[in-house]
Design a protein around this motif. Structure first.
Motif, mmCIF file in Angstrom:
data_model
loop_
_atom_site.group_PDB
_atom_site.id
_atom_site.type_symbol
_atom_site.label_atom_id
_atom_site.label_comp_id
_atom_site.label_asym_id
_atom_site.label_seq_id
_atom_site.Cartn_x
_atom_site.Cartn_y
_atom_site.Cartn_z
ATOM 1 N N ARG A 63 0.832 -1.215 0.000
ATOM 2 C CA ARG A 63 0.000 0.000 0.000
ATOM 3 C C ARG A 63 0.860 1.256 0.000
ATOM 4 O O ARG A 63 0.599 2.202 -0.740
ATOM 5 C CB ARG A 63 -0.942 0.014 1.204
ATOM 6 N N ASN A 64 1.900 1.274 0.829
ATOM 7 C CA ASN A 64 2.780 2.443 0.882
ATOM 8 C C ASN A 64 3.538 2.628 -0.428
ATOM 9 O O ASN A 64 3.736 3.755 -0.883
ATOM 10 C CB ASN A 64 3.758 2.334 2.050
ATOM 11 N N ARG A 65 3.934 1.532 -1.049
ATOM 12 C CA ARG A 65 4.627 1.619 -2.335
ATOM 13 C C ARG A 65 3.699 2.208 -3.398
ATOM 14 O O ARG A 65 4.097 3.097 -4.169
ATOM 15 C CB ARG A 65 5.104 0.234 -2.765
ATOM 16 N N VAL A 66 2.450 1.735 -3.436
ATOM 17 C CA VAL A 66 1.466 2.253 -4.390
ATOM 18 C C VAL A 66 1.230 3.737 -4.134
ATOM 19 O O VAL A 66 1.218 4.552 -5.068
ATOM 20 C CB VAL A 66 0.148 1.457 -4.302
ATOM 21 N N ARG A 67 1.067 4.128 -2.863
ATOM 22 C CA ARG A 67 0.828 5.526 -2.530
ATOM 23 C C ARG A 67 2.007 6.402 -2.960
ATOM 24 O O ARG A 67 1.816 7.470 -3.545
ATOM 25 C CB ARG A 67 0.585 5.663 -1.023
ATOM 26 N N ARG A 68 3.233 5.944 -2.713
ATOM 27 C CA ARG A 68 4.413 6.719 -3.121
ATOM 28 C C ARG A 68 4.493 6.859 -4.639
ATOM 29 O O ARG A 68 4.837 7.925 -5.152
ATOM 30 C CB ARG A 68 5.692 6.057 -2.594
ATOM 31 N N ARG A 69 4.169 5.796 -5.354
ATOM 32 C CA ARG A 69 4.209 5.863 -6.820
ATOM 33 C C ARG A 69 3.142 6.810 -7.350
ATOM 34 O O ARG A 69 3.379 7.572 -8.292
ATOM 35 C CB ARG A 69 4.032 4.463 -7.402
#
Length: 127
Positions: A63-69
């Motif tokens: 989730r954090n990776r998706v949000r950062r992207r």
């Protein structure tokens, strides 16, 4: 990274955009766009972005990776959005497996469609 002035930070602002904004669906996320020129004039800033990444996308790391992207893609598209426009991006479960280029192109498509629809509505109301 988006500056604080370009982020939606309150729950009421998120609700307003999602409930009253125009919706644009792509295979990996849903984009809600709401224009509020009066609020923009009082804030004195440009466009604002917000992100909703639910547990259906994956674990906390995903989730954090998706949000950062999504934040990075939004930063690149910041100049394409009119000041006073609020954009909320809700990630769908397949978003975690999408490539960077796919996310960027889908966001660009959503923002282009929102700009075109708001322009056509302004033309219709002025006729």
């Amino acid at each position: 990274m988006l500056a604080k002035a370009n982020r939606i930070t309150t729950g009421d602002d998120y609700k307003g955009v999602v409930r009253r904004g125009r919706r644009f669906v792509t295979p990996h996320f849903v984009t809600y766009v709401r224009s509020d020129p009066e609020a923009a004039a009082s804030r004195g800033q440009g466009a604002r972005f917000g992100f909703i990444v639910a547990k259906t996308v994956g674990g906390a790391t995903q989730r954090n990776r998706v949000r950062r992207r999504l934040k990075a893609a939004s930063y690149l598209m910041l100049d394409r959005v009119q000041p006073g426009v609020d954009v909320v991006i809700r990630a769908l479960p397949d978003c975690s497996t999408a490539s960077w280029e796919t996310l960027r192109s889908e966001l660009a498509e959503s923002l282009t469609r929102s700009a075109n629809s708001s322009t056509s509505r302004r033309r219709e109301s002025s006729s």
